[in-house]
Design an enzyme around this catalytic site. Structure first.
Site, PDB file in Angstrom:
ATOM      1  CE  LYS A  75      -3.889  -0.207  -0.009  1.00 32.28           C
ATOM      2  NZ  LYS A  75      -4.842  -0.352  -1.147  1.00 32.28           N
ATOM      3  CG  HIS A  93      -3.945   3.236  -5.591  1.00 41.41           C
ATOM      4  ND1 HIS A  93      -4.730   2.310  -6.249  1.00 41.41           N
ATOM      5  CD2 HIS A  93      -3.531   2.615  -4.447  1.00 41.41           C
ATOM      6  CE1 HIS A  93      -4.810   1.194  -5.530  1.00 41.41           C
ATOM      7  NE2 HIS A  93      -4.089   1.346  -4.450  1.00 41.41           N
ATOM      8  NE  ARG A 128      -3.790  -5.849 -11.214  1.00 42.10           N
ATOM      9  CZ  ARG A 128      -4.422  -5.447 -10.103  1.00 42.10           C
ATOM     10  NH1 ARG A 128      -5.630  -4.923 -10.189  1.00 42.10           N
ATOM     11  NH2 ARG A 128      -3.849  -5.579  -8.927  1.00 42.10           N
ATOM     12  CG  PHE A 132      -4.151  -8.615  -2.838  1.00 41.46           C
ATOM     13  CD1 PHE A 132      -3.927  -9.585  -1.866  1.00 41.46           C
ATOM     14  CD2 PHE A 132      -3.135  -7.731  -3.129  1.00 41.46           C
ATOM     15  CE1 PHE A 132      -2.716  -9.669  -1.197  1.00 41.46           C
ATOM     16  CE2 PHE A 132      -1.924  -7.799  -2.466  1.00 41.46           C
ATOM     17  CZ  PHE A 132      -1.703  -8.774  -1.497  1.00 41.46           C
ATOM     18  CB  THR A 217     -21.750  -2.741 -18.897  1.00 41.99           C
ATOM     19  OG1 THR A 217     -20.478  -3.318 -19.213  1.00 41.99           O
ATOM     20  CG2 THR A 217     -22.300  -3.383 -17.634  1.00 41.99           C
ATOM     21  CG  ASP A 266     -10.009   4.523  -8.580  1.00 44.20           C
ATOM     22  OD1 ASP A 266      -9.440   5.246  -7.746  1.00 44.20           O
ATOM     23  OD2 ASP A 266      -9.490   4.171  -9.651  1.00 44.20           O
ATOM     24  CB  ILE A 301     -13.429  -1.297   2.918  1.00 46.55           C
ATOM     25  CG1 ILE A 301     -14.420  -0.929   4.022  1.00 46.55           C
ATOM     26  CG2 ILE A 301     -12.075  -1.662   3.511  1.00 46.55           C
ATOM     27  CD1 ILE A 301     -14.754  -2.073   4.965  1.00 46.55           C
ATOM     28  CG  ASP A 302      -8.818   2.165   0.532  1.00 42.82           C
ATOM     29  OD1 ASP A 302      -8.702   1.618   1.647  1.00 42.82           O
ATOM     30  OD2 ASP A 302      -8.340   3.290   0.281  1.00 42.82           O
TER      31      ASP A 302
END
Length: 347
Positions: A75, A93, A128, A132, A217, A266, A301-302
């Protein structure tokens, strides 16, 4: 010689790690040097790292590491404005207009360091190499179900704490739902890692969700079907082509929707597809109540995988190890592509 330095996470409630002791042994066999910082919070104890052959350093001492060292964390770094002279492997980020991300890039420019963003370690086709996502989806769906159940009982989701085992989490959510009619749920991004995790959690409690992906979508919206289900899980990484799934008008529109799990989370991005809130939620306050009449809660929650830190760390570390073993070819492959992405955003 490659010197990989595993830093202690300095963010509150972050116990995950991207390298396990078996990985240390593999890197040493490759001829690398490995340093692991002491951490009172890391889910895995320090002694197995020492036994595997890692050098041990005090928490936060990466700042004094030799400039050629590769600093590996998960993080964000503390936002102290200091120039960054090292090459960092982490989730930055920083490439989608996030305010803190722009400050981070300025720090790299000032110090001459570089960012190898874990989100942008990709195969040539763009997938990727490590994520996680599955655990974010699984835990995010669980906390959203907890929030929905609380809302149905006239309260708001209480604080959450990490679960030692996946089975403990599932048992708790089943207890939360006991006595309530099962809600209908719709997942966008259902075919990816995150959506798969969210779907698996729903199935654990007897809910068969509607699963949407790119085809459903592609029209760009609006999507009244989302408002017609009690639960909505956003598992789509925000980007320029991402449509708005829940517009502000939804707050006053007729709807069954009562809880949103914005698992991709985000909210500060220019491309936020759920613009009814603008800040991540936390373990202490897991939801943002967007409106009371009728209730609509947003779970955002990030650091969701941190709520299952052991299982998510072991899984992510296994995905990353083959690529860490190629750090002696850092100008090629996934590392070369990540370096080019950093260059594009800092020139």
């Amino acid at each position: 010689m490659v010197h990989l330095w595993v830093r202690a996470e300095e963010r509150e409630n972050e116990r995950r790690v991207g390298l396990v002791p078996d990985g240390v042994e593999a890197l040493l066999e490759r001829g690398f040097r490995v340093t692991v910082e002491d951490s009172p919070d890391r889910i895995l104890p320090l002694e197995p790292y020492r036994h595997a052959g890692a050098e041990i350093a005090p928490r936060g001492s990466w700042r004094e590491a030799p400039e050629g060292t590769l600093i590996y964390g998960l993080k964000e770094l503390p936002e102290d404005g200091s120039p960054l002279v090292h090459r960092h492997i982490m989730f930055g980020h920083a490439y989608k207009g996030q305010r803190a991300g722009q400050d981070l890039l300025r720090r790299f420019r000032a110090g001459g360091g570089a960012l190898y963003d874990l989100e942008y370690l990709t195969e040539p086709g763009g997938r990727r190499v490590a994520a996680f996502g599955y655990w974010a989806g699984f835990v995010g769906a669980a906390v959203t179900l907890k929030a929905w159940a609380a809302g149905q009982r006239g309260t708001i989701c209480p604080a959450v704490r990490e679960w030692e085992e996946q089975a403990d989490l599932v048992s708790e959510i089943r207890a939360d739902l006991e006595g309530l009619p099962l809600p209908r749920a719709l997942i966008v991004g259902a075919l990816g890692r995150v959506g798969t995790g969210a779907g698996d959690m729903c199935e654990e409690v007897g809910i068969e969700p509607i699963r949407w992906d790119i085809a459903e979508t592609a029209s760009g919206g609006p999507f009244p079907e989302i408002l017609g289900n009690e639960l909505f899980f956003n598992c789509v990484l925000a980007g320029p082509e991402t449509p708005v799934f829940v517009p502000r008008e939804a707050l006053t529109a007729p709807r069954a929707l009562a809880a949103i799990g914005d698992i991709s989370c985000d909210p500060t991005s220019d491309f936020n597809p759920i613009p009814i809130y603008d800040a991540a939620t936390s373990w202490e306050d897991p939801v943002h109540r967007a409106t009371d009449e009728p209730v609509l809660d947003v779970m955002a929650i990030d650091n969701l995988p941190s709520l299952l830190p052991k299982e998510s760390s072991e899984d992510f570390a296994a995905q990353m190890l083959p690529h860490l073993l190629r750090l002696d070819e850092i100008g090629k492959g996934v590392w070369g592509r990540a370096a080019e992405t950093f260059k594009e955003h800092t020139e």
